[in-house]
Design a protein around this motif. Structure first.
Motif, PDB file in Angstrom:
ATOM      1  N   LEU A 149       0.840  -1.058  -0.059  1.00 43.01           N
ATOM      2  CA  LEU A 149      -0.052   0.025  -0.121  1.00 43.01           C
ATOM      3  C   LEU A 149       0.783   1.231  -0.096  1.00 43.01           C
ATOM      4  CD1 LEU A 149      -2.610  -1.101   2.675  1.00 43.01           C
ATOM      5  CD2 LEU A 149      -2.933  -1.000   0.303  1.00 43.01           C
ATOM      6  N   ARG A 150       0.444   2.373  -0.663  1.00 44.26           N
ATOM      7  CA  ARG A 150       1.113   3.674  -0.704  1.00 44.26           C
ATOM      8  C   ARG A 150      -0.022   4.737  -0.376  1.00 44.26           C
ATOM      9  NH1 ARG A 150       4.609   5.151  -5.590  1.00 44.26           N
ATOM     10  NH2 ARG A 150       2.560   5.554  -6.594  1.00 44.26           N
ATOM     11  N   ALA A 151       0.353   5.758   0.512  1.00 43.45           N
ATOM     12  CA  ALA A 151      -0.412   6.939   0.729  1.00 43.45           C
ATOM     13  C   ALA A 151       0.299   8.177  -0.008  1.00 43.45           C
ATOM     14  CB  ALA A 151      -0.417   7.181   2.227  1.00 43.45           C
ATOM     15  N   GLY A 152      -0.198   8.515  -0.941  1.00 41.11           N
ATOM     16  CA  GLY A 152       0.218   9.659  -1.742  1.00 41.11           C
ATOM     17  C   GLY A 152       1.635   9.283  -2.392  1.00 41.11           C
ATOM     18  N   ASP A 153       2.600  10.214  -2.135  1.00 40.48           N
ATOM     19  CA  ASP A 153       3.823  10.157  -2.764  1.00 40.48           C
ATOM     20  C   ASP A 153       4.644   9.180  -1.801  1.00 40.48           C
ATOM     21  OD1 ASP A 153       3.383  11.381  -5.066  1.00 40.48           O
ATOM     22  OD2 ASP A 153       3.557  13.296  -4.207  1.00 40.48           O
ATOM     23  N   GLY A 154       4.162   8.760  -0.818  1.00 42.77           N
ATOM     24  CA  GLY A 154       4.917   8.056   0.317  1.00 42.77           C
ATOM     25  C   GLY A 154       5.497   6.587  -0.204  1.00 42.77           C
ATOM     26  N   PRO A 155       6.319   5.994   0.641  1.00 45.16           N
ATOM     27  CA  PRO A 155       6.816   4.755   0.155  1.00 45.16           C
ATOM     28  C   PRO A 155       5.898   3.545   0.191  1.00 45.16           C
ATOM     29  CG  PRO A 155       7.520   5.154   2.408  1.00 45.16           C
ATOM     30  CD  PRO A 155       6.834   6.484   2.045  1.00 45.16           C
ATOM     31  N   TRP A 156       5.937   2.480  -0.755  1.00 48.08           N
ATOM     32  CA  TRP A 156       5.280   1.521  -0.484  1.00 48.08           C
ATOM     33  C   TRP A 156       5.705   0.541   0.893  1.00 48.08           C
ATOM     34  CZ3 TRP A 156       1.230   0.336  -3.738  1.00 48.08           C
ATOM     35  CH2 TRP A 156       1.245   1.043  -5.207  1.00 48.08           C
ATOM     36  N   HIS A 157       4.216   0.256   1.228  1.00 48.34           N
ATOM     37  CA  HIS A 157       4.403  -0.448   2.461  1.00 48.34           C
ATOM     38  C   HIS A 157       3.542  -1.764   2.421  1.00 48.34           C
ATOM     39  CE1 HIS A 157       3.623  -0.775   7.095  1.00 48.34           C
ATOM     40  NE2 HIS A 157       2.392  -1.279   6.572  1.00 48.34           N
ATOM     41  N   ARG A 158       4.417  -2.903   3.176  1.00 47.25           N
ATOM     42  CA  ARG A 158       3.647  -4.098   3.058  1.00 47.25           C
ATOM     43  C   ARG A 158       2.943  -4.204   4.511  1.00 47.25           C
ATOM     44  NH1 ARG A 158       6.310  -7.492  -1.098  1.00 47.25           N
ATOM     45  NH2 ARG A 158       5.043  -9.219  -0.368  1.00 47.25           N
ATOM     46  N   GLY A 159       1.766  -4.895   4.319  1.00 42.58           N
ATOM     47  CA  GLY A 159       0.962  -5.034   5.563  1.00 42.58           C
ATOM     48  C   GLY A 159      -0.265  -5.724   5.197  1.00 42.58           C
ATOM     49  N   GLU A 160      -0.795  -6.624   5.965  1.00 42.94           N
ATOM     50  CA  GLU A 160      -2.165  -7.215   5.878  1.00 42.94           C
ATOM     51  C   GLU A 160      -3.140  -6.345   6.515  1.00 42.94           C
ATOM     52  OE1 GLU A 160      -2.203 -11.125   7.612  1.00 42.94           O
ATOM     53  OE2 GLU A 160      -0.365 -11.624   6.370  1.00 42.94           O
ATOM     54  N   PHE A 161      -4.449  -6.666   5.949  1.00 42.77           N
ATOM     55  CA  PHE A 161      -5.441  -5.887   6.157  1.00 42.77           C
ATOM     56  C   PHE A 161      -7.005  -6.694   5.919  1.00 42.77           C
ATOM     57  CE2 PHE A 161      -4.600  -4.379   2.134  1.00 42.77           C
ATOM     58  CZ  PHE A 161      -5.738  -4.094   1.347  1.00 42.77           C
ATOM     59  N   VAL A 162      -8.153  -6.206   6.235  1.00 45.40           N
ATOM     60  CA  VAL A 162      -9.141  -6.905   6.336  1.00 45.40           C
ATOM     61  C   VAL A 162     -10.433  -6.270   5.781  1.00 45.40           C
ATOM     62  CG1 VAL A 162     -11.041  -8.096   7.478  1.00 45.40           C
ATOM     63  CG2 VAL A 162      -8.660  -8.642   8.261  1.00 45.40           C
ATOM     64  N   ILE A 163     -10.797  -6.949   4.676  1.00 50.52           N
ATOM     65  CA  ILE A 163     -12.481  -6.169   4.431  1.00 50.52           C
ATOM     66  C   ILE A 163     -13.329  -6.376   4.974  1.00 50.52           C
ATOM     67  CG2 ILE A 163     -13.835  -6.258   2.301  1.00 50.52           C
ATOM     68  CD1 ILE A 163     -11.443  -7.573   0.664  1.00 50.52           C
ATOM     69  N   SER A 164     -13.871  -5.328   5.590  1.00 51.24           N
ATOM     70  CA  SER A 164     -14.953  -5.245   6.494  1.00 51.24           C
ATOM     71  C   SER A 164     -16.246  -4.684   6.065  1.00 51.24           C
ATOM     72  CB  SER A 164     -14.541  -4.813   8.061  1.00 51.24           C
ATOM     73  OG  SER A 164     -14.828  -3.322   7.533  1.00 51.24           O
ATOM     74  N   ALA A 165     -17.353  -4.798   6.452  1.00 57.73           N
ATOM     75  CA  ALA A 165     -18.614  -4.283   6.350  1.00 57.73           C
ATOM     76  C   ALA A 165     -18.412  -2.736   6.216  1.00 57.73           C
ATOM     77  CB  ALA A 165     -19.973  -4.666   6.932  1.00 57.73           C
ATOM     78  N   LYS A 166     -17.911  -2.307   7.257  1.00 54.50           N
ATOM     79  CA  LYS A 166     -17.570  -0.890   7.250  1.00 54.50           C
ATOM     80  C   LYS A 166     -16.509  -0.129   6.242  1.00 54.50           C
ATOM     81  CE  LYS A 166     -19.240  -0.428  12.021  1.00 54.50           C
ATOM     82  NZ  LYS A 166     -19.082  -0.111  13.423  1.00 54.50           N
ATOM     83  N   GLY A 167     -15.302  -1.259   5.893  1.00 55.33           N
ATOM     84  CA  GLY A 167     -14.418  -0.712   5.121  1.00 55.33           C
ATOM     85  C   GLY A 167     -13.242  -1.467   5.138  1.00 55.33           C
ATOM     86  N   LEU A 168     -12.078  -0.910   5.254  1.00 50.86           N
ATOM     87  CA  LEU A 168     -10.830  -1.662   5.446  1.00 50.86           C
ATOM     88  C   LEU A 168     -10.140  -1.574   6.784  1.00 50.86           C
ATOM     89  CD1 LEU A 168      -9.244  -0.754   1.980  1.00 50.86           C
ATOM     90  CD2 LEU A 168     -10.450  -2.727   2.683  1.00 50.86           C
ATOM     91  N   GLU A 169     -10.007  -2.575   7.442  1.00 53.68           N
ATOM     92  CA  GLU A 169      -9.194  -2.679   8.927  1.00 53.68           C
ATOM     93  C   GLU A 169      -8.003  -3.165   9.023  1.00 53.68           C
ATOM     94  OE1 GLU A 169     -10.747  -1.138  11.647  1.00 53.68           O
ATOM     95  OE2 GLU A 169     -12.818  -0.642  10.961  1.00 53.68           O
TER      96      GLU A 169
END
Length: 395
Positions: free
Chosen positions: A218-238
């Motif tokens: 994942l990358r936010a804006g022009d920041g570095p790429w970041h490896r990490g797990e997350f979960v798809i939830s009814a409200k969004g991403l966690e």
């Protein structure tokens, strides 16, 4: 008017560590806690394995606190990751370090550690007063609503360790801001940290709710790429992969996902160029790229209408994730904002109220999950407790 030596308000990790530092100096503390029992957020954090700290070089550890790092440096140098481990083991809770450097008690729970900690505090003569909610000051007196009605005490020193403004049901409700702002203490507005992202999903995504997303960068804006797990939830991403980017995302940075971070773009282009035959596009993507259902669903959700060829490959490598910003403040694991650093001296004492010290998440700092939050709460609690003990002993 009850007169006491040392008063700690808030029985989370910062407050309990402040009481321990006072006790080690021979000063028994009175610990006032608004909830019926102590350390509720600490216990909740320990339900999935209590991540106490992170085993890594000190400068790397310190960098997790961003611009607050120089403020926290002396406190973390005095009580850093190695000290946290020794402290837990001194309470009879052996620790181990996971593959990512995260440190956990072998029991993988907070409750055995908390029970041992409370026994230690009891040995120091500390007294816990549950159900005592702080309501502010009346001159030199500290006022509370208690199960027996309104009470006031006059302490020699006070340590406030009331938490931030997330998970209010566990005690961190941020209601203390009114009393502090009324006393002329400068505050930075609260903002969610380590928070999920709100996403308005299409109906087909309901099949993916609860599914983990692995093997993504994942990358936010022009920041570095970041490896990490997350979960798809009814409200969004966690999850940790999202939490690590909380700050730039809440500040409006766009979010991008690389669904195949270990593949160069030309490999994705070559795989997509394989003959598709009668296979549907979904099956072609699954077979040619090895995308699991969760990653494939994200591509369909945010990439449609899908382009072809090199443009599709580029989308796989940089998929824009549309969202509505962070989830509400009370759902965040922690908060940014709070009492500004220019409101306290080097010992974490309020310049507007001499004799009153601060610790933990009340102060304006933030850090990602991974052991940084608890370590800083413990370190600031110890620092404030020691400074308060010195002041009381010098009086």
């Amino acid at each position: 008017m009850e007169r006491i030596g040392a008063l700690v308000i808030g029985a989370g990790p910062a407050g309990l560590m402040a009481a321990e530092a006072l006790g080690a100096a021979g000063i028994p503390a009175v610990i006032a806690e608004a909830k019926p029992s102590p350390a509720r957020k600490f216990l909740m954090a320990g339900k999935s394995g209590l991540n106490l700290t992170k085993a890594e070089p000190f400068d790397s550890f310190l960098s997790a606190y961003a611009e607050a790092a120089h403020r926290l440096r002396p406190m973390l140098a005095a009580f850093g990751p190695d000290d946290v481990c020794a402290w837990a083991e001194g309470l009879g809770q052996p620790v181990f370090t996971g593959s990512t450097g995260r440190v956990f008690p072998r029991a993988m729970k907070a409750s055995p550690l908390l029970r041992a900690w409370l026994r230690r505090l009891d040995g120091y003569g500390a007294t816990l007063r549950p159900g005592w909610r702080w309501t502010g000051w009346d001159g030199g007196a500290v006022r509370f609503d208690t199960p027996e009605g309104a009470r006031a005490v006059r302490p020699g020193v006070t340590i406030l360790a009331l938490g931030g403004a997330s998970w209010a049901r566990l005690g961190s409700d941020g209601r203390w801001t009114g009393a502090l702002s009324g006393a002329g203490v400068p505050l930075a507005p609260f903002a969610p940290a380590n928070a999920g992202l709100a996403v308005e999903w299409s109906a087909p995504m309901a099949r993916q709710f609860g599914q983990p997303v692995k093997g993504v960068a994942l990358r936010a804006g022009d920041g570095p790429w970041h490896r990490g797990e997350f979960v798809i939830s009814a409200k969004g991403l966690e999850g940790g992969g999202i939490y690590a980017l909380s700050r730039p995302l809440r500040e409006g940075a766009p979010l991008m996902a690389d669904l195949l971070p270990d593949w160069p773009l030309d490999k994705v282009v070559a795989r997509l160029a394989r003959p598709r035959g009668k296979a549907s596009l979904t099956n072609h993507l699954r077979k040619a790229l090895g995308l699991d259902p969760a990653r494939l669903a994200l591509l369909m959700e945010f990439g449609r209408p899908l382009p072809e060829g090199a443009d599709l490959a580029a989308l796989v490598k940089a998929l824009p994730i549309a969202h509505s910003g962070p989830r509400p403040l009370d759902e965040a694991i922690s908060t940014a904002g709070g009492v500004r650093w220019d409101a306290v001296d080097a010992g974490l004492m309020l310049t507007a109220r001499p004799g009153t010290f601060l610790a933990g998440e009340m102060l304006d700092w933030e850090a990602p999950t991974g052991g940084y939050l608890i370590t800083a709460c413990l370190a600031t609690g110890r620092w404030a407790g020691q400074a308060a003990a010195r002041r009381l002993q010098a009086a």
